[in-house]
Motif scaffolding. Structure first.
Motif, PDB file in Angstrom:
ATOM      1  N   GLY A  43      18.703 -12.104  11.033  1.00  0.00           N
ATOM      2  CA  GLY A  43      18.702 -11.469   9.721  1.00  0.00           C
ATOM      3  C   GLY A  43      17.343 -10.926   9.333  1.00  0.00           C
ATOM      4  O   GLY A  43      17.247  -9.857   8.711  1.00  0.00           O
ATOM      5  N   TYR A  44      16.273 -11.636   9.717  1.00  0.00           N
ATOM      6  CA  TYR A  44      14.915 -11.182   9.408  1.00  0.00           C
ATOM      7  C   TYR A  44      14.624  -9.837  10.071  1.00  0.00           C
ATOM      8  O   TYR A  44      14.137  -8.900   9.426  1.00  0.00           O
ATOM      9  N   PHE A  45      14.921  -9.739  11.360  1.00  0.00           N
ATOM     10  CA  PHE A  45      14.679  -8.476  12.048  1.00  0.00           C
ATOM     11  C   PHE A  45      15.626  -7.383  11.556  1.00  0.00           C
ATOM     12  O   PHE A  45      15.265  -6.200  11.533  1.00  0.00           O
ATOM     13  N   GLY A  46      16.833  -7.769  11.143  1.00  0.00           N
ATOM     14  CA  GLY A  46      17.745  -6.793  10.571  1.00  0.00           C
ATOM     15  C   GLY A  46      17.207  -6.210   9.278  1.00  0.00           C
ATOM     16  O   GLY A  46      17.307  -4.993   9.039  1.00  0.00           O
ATOM     17  N   LEU A  47      16.611  -7.063   8.438  1.00  0.00           N
ATOM     18  CA  LEU A  47      16.010  -6.575   7.192  1.00  0.00           C
ATOM     19  C   LEU A  47      14.814  -5.670   7.471  1.00  0.00           C
ATOM     20  O   LEU A  47      14.626  -4.654   6.792  1.00  0.00           O
ATOM     21  N   LEU A  48      14.014  -6.038   8.466  1.00  0.00           N
ATOM     22  CA  LEU A  48      12.872  -5.170   8.818  1.00  0.00           C
ATOM     23  C   LEU A  48      13.345  -3.797   9.280  1.00  0.00           C
ATOM     24  O   LEU A  48      12.781  -2.767   8.890  1.00  0.00           O
ATOM     25  N   ALA A  49      14.392  -3.789  10.097  1.00  0.00           N
ATOM     26  CA  ALA A  49      14.918  -2.508  10.575  1.00  0.00           C
ATOM     27  C   ALA A  49      15.485  -1.691   9.420  1.00  0.00           C
ATOM     28  O   ALA A  49      15.269  -0.462   9.347  1.00  0.00           O
ATOM     29  N   ALA A  50      16.202  -2.347   8.508  1.00  0.00           N
ATOM     30  CA  ALA A  50      16.770  -1.633   7.363  1.00  0.00           C
ATOM     31  C   ALA A  50      15.673  -1.088   6.449  1.00  0.00           C
ATOM     32  O   ALA A  50      15.767   0.046   5.936  1.00  0.00           O
ATOM     33  N   TRP A  51      14.625  -1.902   6.232  1.00  0.00           N
ATOM     34  CA  TRP A  51      13.508  -1.438   5.396  1.00  0.00           C
ATOM     35  C   TRP A  51      12.813  -0.229   6.028  1.00  0.00           C
ATOM     36  O   TRP A  51      12.500   0.744   5.344  1.00  0.00           O
ATOM     37  N   ARG A  52      12.592  -0.301   7.344  1.00  0.00           N
ATOM     38  CA  ARG A  52      11.929   0.822   8.020  1.00  0.00           C
ATOM     39  C   ARG A  52      12.781   2.087   7.957  1.00  0.00           C
ATOM     40  O   ARG A  52      12.274   3.186   7.725  1.00  0.00           O
ATOM     41  N   PHE A  53      14.083   1.914   8.149  1.00  0.00           N
ATOM     42  CA  PHE A  53      14.990   3.055   8.096  1.00  0.00           C
ATOM     43  C   PHE A  53      14.989   3.680   6.704  1.00  0.00           C
ATOM     44  O   PHE A  53      14.906   4.903   6.553  1.00  0.00           O
ATOM     45  N   GLY A  54      15.078   2.835   5.666  1.00  0.00           N
ATOM     46  CA  GLY A  54      15.094   3.350   4.300  1.00  0.00           C
ATOM     47  C   GLY A  54      13.791   4.020   3.904  1.00  0.00           C
ATOM     48  O   GLY A  54      13.780   5.047   3.206  1.00  0.00           O
ATOM     49  N   ALA A  55      12.657   3.439   4.370  1.00  0.00           N
ATOM     50  CA  ALA A  55      11.357   4.018   4.026  1.00  0.00           C
ATOM     51  C   ALA A  55      11.154   5.381   4.676  1.00  0.00           C
ATOM     52  O   ALA A  55      10.586   6.297   4.064  1.00  0.00           O
ATOM     53  N   MET A  56      11.624   5.539   5.899  1.00  0.00           N
ATOM     54  CA  MET A  56      11.444   6.818   6.595  1.00  0.00           C
ATOM     55  C   MET A  56      12.483   7.847   6.188  1.00  0.00           C
ATOM     56  O   MET A  56      12.243   9.053   6.307  1.00  0.00           O
ATOM     57  N   LEU A  57      13.636   7.380   5.698  1.00  0.00           N
ATOM     58  CA  LEU A  57      14.717   8.309   5.375  1.00  0.00           C
ATOM     59  C   LEU A  57      14.357   9.238   4.226  1.00  0.00           C
ATOM     60  O   LEU A  57      14.852  10.371   4.148  1.00  0.00           O
ATOM     61  N   SER A  58      13.481   8.774   3.333  1.00  0.00           N
ATOM     62  CA  SER A  58      13.094   9.606   2.196  1.00  0.00           C
ATOM     63  C   SER A  58      12.139  10.725   2.592  1.00  0.00           C
ATOM     64  O   SER A  58      11.914  11.661   1.824  1.00  0.00           O
ATOM     65  N   GLU A  59      11.567  10.638   3.799  1.00  0.00           N
ATOM     66  CA  GLU A  59      10.589  11.629   4.223  1.00  0.00           C
ATOM     67  C   GLU A  59      10.948  12.313   5.531  1.00  0.00           C
ATOM     68  O   GLU A  59      10.262  13.267   5.935  1.00  0.00           O
ATOM     69  N   ALA A  60      11.987  11.858   6.195  1.00  0.00           N
ATOM     70  CA  ALA A  60      12.322  12.411   7.515  1.00  0.00           C
ATOM     71  C   ALA A  60      13.829  12.432   7.681  1.00  0.00           C
ATOM     72  O   ALA A  60      14.569  11.771   6.933  1.00  0.00           O
ATOM     73  N   PRO A  61      14.353  13.194   8.629  1.00  0.00           N
ATOM     74  CA  PRO A  61      15.797  13.225   8.896  1.00  0.00           C
ATOM     75  C   PRO A  61      16.311  11.847   9.327  1.00  0.00           C
ATOM     76  O   PRO A  61      15.549  10.965   9.740  1.00  0.00           O
ATOM     77  N   ALA A  62      17.620  11.698   9.241  1.00  0.00           N
ATOM     78  CA  ALA A  62      18.244  10.413   9.560  1.00  0.00           C
ATOM     79  C   ALA A  62      17.978  10.011  11.013  1.00  0.00           C
ATOM     80  O   ALA A  62      17.758   8.827  11.305  1.00  0.00           O
ATOM     81  N   GLY A  63      17.980  11.001  11.924  1.00  0.00           N
ATOM     82  CA  GLY A  63      17.728  10.687  13.335  1.00  0.00           C
ATOM     83  C   GLY A  63      16.338  10.117  13.549  1.00  0.00           C
ATOM     84  O   GLY A  63      16.146   9.155  14.310  1.00  0.00           O
ATOM     85  N   THR A  64      15.346  10.711  12.879  1.00  0.00           N
ATOM     86  CA  THR A  64      13.972  10.228  13.001  1.00  0.00           C
ATOM     87  C   THR A  64      13.831   8.839  12.391  1.00  0.00           C
ATOM     88  O   THR A  64      13.148   7.960  12.934  1.00  0.00           O
ATOM     89  N   ALA A  65      14.482   8.639  11.231  1.00  0.00           N
ATOM     90  CA  ALA A  65      14.421   7.325  10.587  1.00  0.00           C
ATOM     91  C   ALA A  65      15.074   6.258  11.454  1.00  0.00           C
ATOM     92  O   ALA A  65      14.589   5.132  11.566  1.00  0.00           O
ATOM     93  N   LEU A  66      16.188   6.624  12.096  1.00  0.00           N
ATOM     94  CA  LEU A  66      16.853   5.673  12.988  1.00  0.00           C
ATOM     95  C   LEU A  66      15.977   5.335  14.189  1.00  0.00           C
ATOM     96  O   LEU A  66      15.908   4.169  14.611  1.00  0.00           O
ATOM     97  N   ALA A  67      15.297   6.329  14.720  1.00  0.00           N
ATOM     98  CA  ALA A  67      14.398   6.084  15.844  1.00  0.00           C
ATOM     99  C   ALA A  67      13.240   5.177  15.438  1.00  0.00           C
ATOM    100  O   ALA A  67      12.785   4.338  16.222  1.00  0.00           O
ATOM    101  N   GLY A  68      12.776   5.321  14.203  1.00  0.00           N
ATOM    102  CA  GLY A  68      11.689   4.468  13.731  1.00  0.00           C
ATOM    103  C   GLY A  68      12.113   3.027  13.537  1.00  0.00           C
ATOM    104  O   GLY A  68      11.294   2.104  13.658  1.00  0.00           O
ATOM    105  N   ALA A  69      13.398   2.813  13.218  1.00  0.00           N
ATOM    106  CA  ALA A  69      13.886   1.448  13.006  1.00  0.00           C
ATOM    107  C   ALA A  69      14.295   0.771  14.305  1.00  0.00           C
ATOM    108  O   ALA A  69      14.403  -0.459  14.362  1.00  0.00           O
ATOM    109  N   THR A  70      14.507   1.566  15.337  1.00  0.00           N
ATOM    110  CA  THR A  70      14.995   1.011  16.603  1.00  0.00           C
ATOM    111  C   THR A  70      14.074  -0.048  17.207  1.00  0.00           C
ATOM    112  O   THR A  70      14.561  -1.065  17.723  1.00  0.00           O
ATOM    113  N   PRO A  71      12.726   0.110  17.185  1.00  0.00           N
ATOM    114  CA  PRO A  71      11.868  -0.941  17.757  1.00  0.00           C
ATOM    115  C   PRO A  71      12.092  -2.316  17.136  1.00  0.00           C
ATOM    116  O   PRO A  71      12.024  -3.330  17.836  1.00  0.00           O
TER     117      PRO A  71
END
Length: 210
Positions: A47-75
């Motif tokens: 759950g901890y890593f899931g929250l980190l991935a969700a936070w990263r995805f949400g933070a990047m989604l406001s400034e980048a396309p969904a594909g880029t945000a998803l790539a940023g959350a993948t690590p």
């Protein structure tokens, strides 16, 4: 060709053969999934890593396309998967190396994956026992020892009651059908404690009057 690392044991889970009047009532080991869940907190780590991935995805989604945000959350997802896999491996190895034994006289615990040791806990050194039962039937039976009996929490982990650092309580962790095992333990302990112990000493020499 299969190899048993504990083939040297005369009785599986025990370092020596039982005395003639002692019999095994139950033997078992932890359920690996339950051990990973309860002792290693696998769901919380995931759950901890899931929250980190969700936070990263949400933070990047406001400034980048969904594909880029998803790539940023993948690590974060990949790191979480690796950590969870390692925790599962630790739980599996610990469960595989562990054997809990209940006899009509004692509880024996062969524990440890890297450094193996066997705890022998006669019923007369056990002050009480508590059962923590899960809905799936797995559970942990913690043994409260007499005041003069001391164990190391770190040496016995994860086969101890959680958060009892000052007075560690050895525990049969995450065992299947825990309610039935607790019944076997209770009946055996009551029978053993209620049996009078005879101290076999040599008879004294008869008194001779002068």
């Amino acid at each position: 060709m299969s190899h048993d690392d504990f083939a040297f044991e005369p009785v599986p889970g025990l370092p020596e053969r039982l005395p003639e009047e002692e019999v095994i009532l139950w033997q078992g080991r932890p359920d690996a999934f339950a051990l990973a869940r309860d002792a290693l907190n696998l769901p919380w780590v995931a759950g901890y890593f899931g929250l980190l991935a969700a936070w990263r995805f949400g933070a990047m989604l406001s400034e980048a396309p969904a594909g880029t945000a998803l790539a940023g959350a993948t690590p974060f997802v990949l790191m979480g998967a690796v950590v969870c896999a390692l925790l599962w491996l630790v739980a599996f190895v610990q469960a595989r190396a562990t054997v809990y034994t209940i006899t009509n006289r004692r509880v024996a615990m062969r524990i440890g994956a890297a450094l193996t040791l066997t705890l022998n806990l006669p019923f007369r050194q056990v002050a009480g026992a508590g059962l923590a039962l899960r809905r799936d039937g797995t559970g942990t039976i913690a043994l409260e020892l007499m005041g003069d009996t001391r164990l190391s929490f770190l040496v016995c982990w994860p086969h101890v009651r959680p958060w009892r650092l000052r007075e560690p309580q050895p525990a049969l962790r995450c065992i299947p059908d825990a309610a039935n095992v607790a019944r076997v333990l209770s009946e055996a302990a009551e029978a053993r404690i209620s049996t009078p112990q005879i101290d076999r000493r040599p008879e004294p020499a008869p008194f001779a009057a002068e």
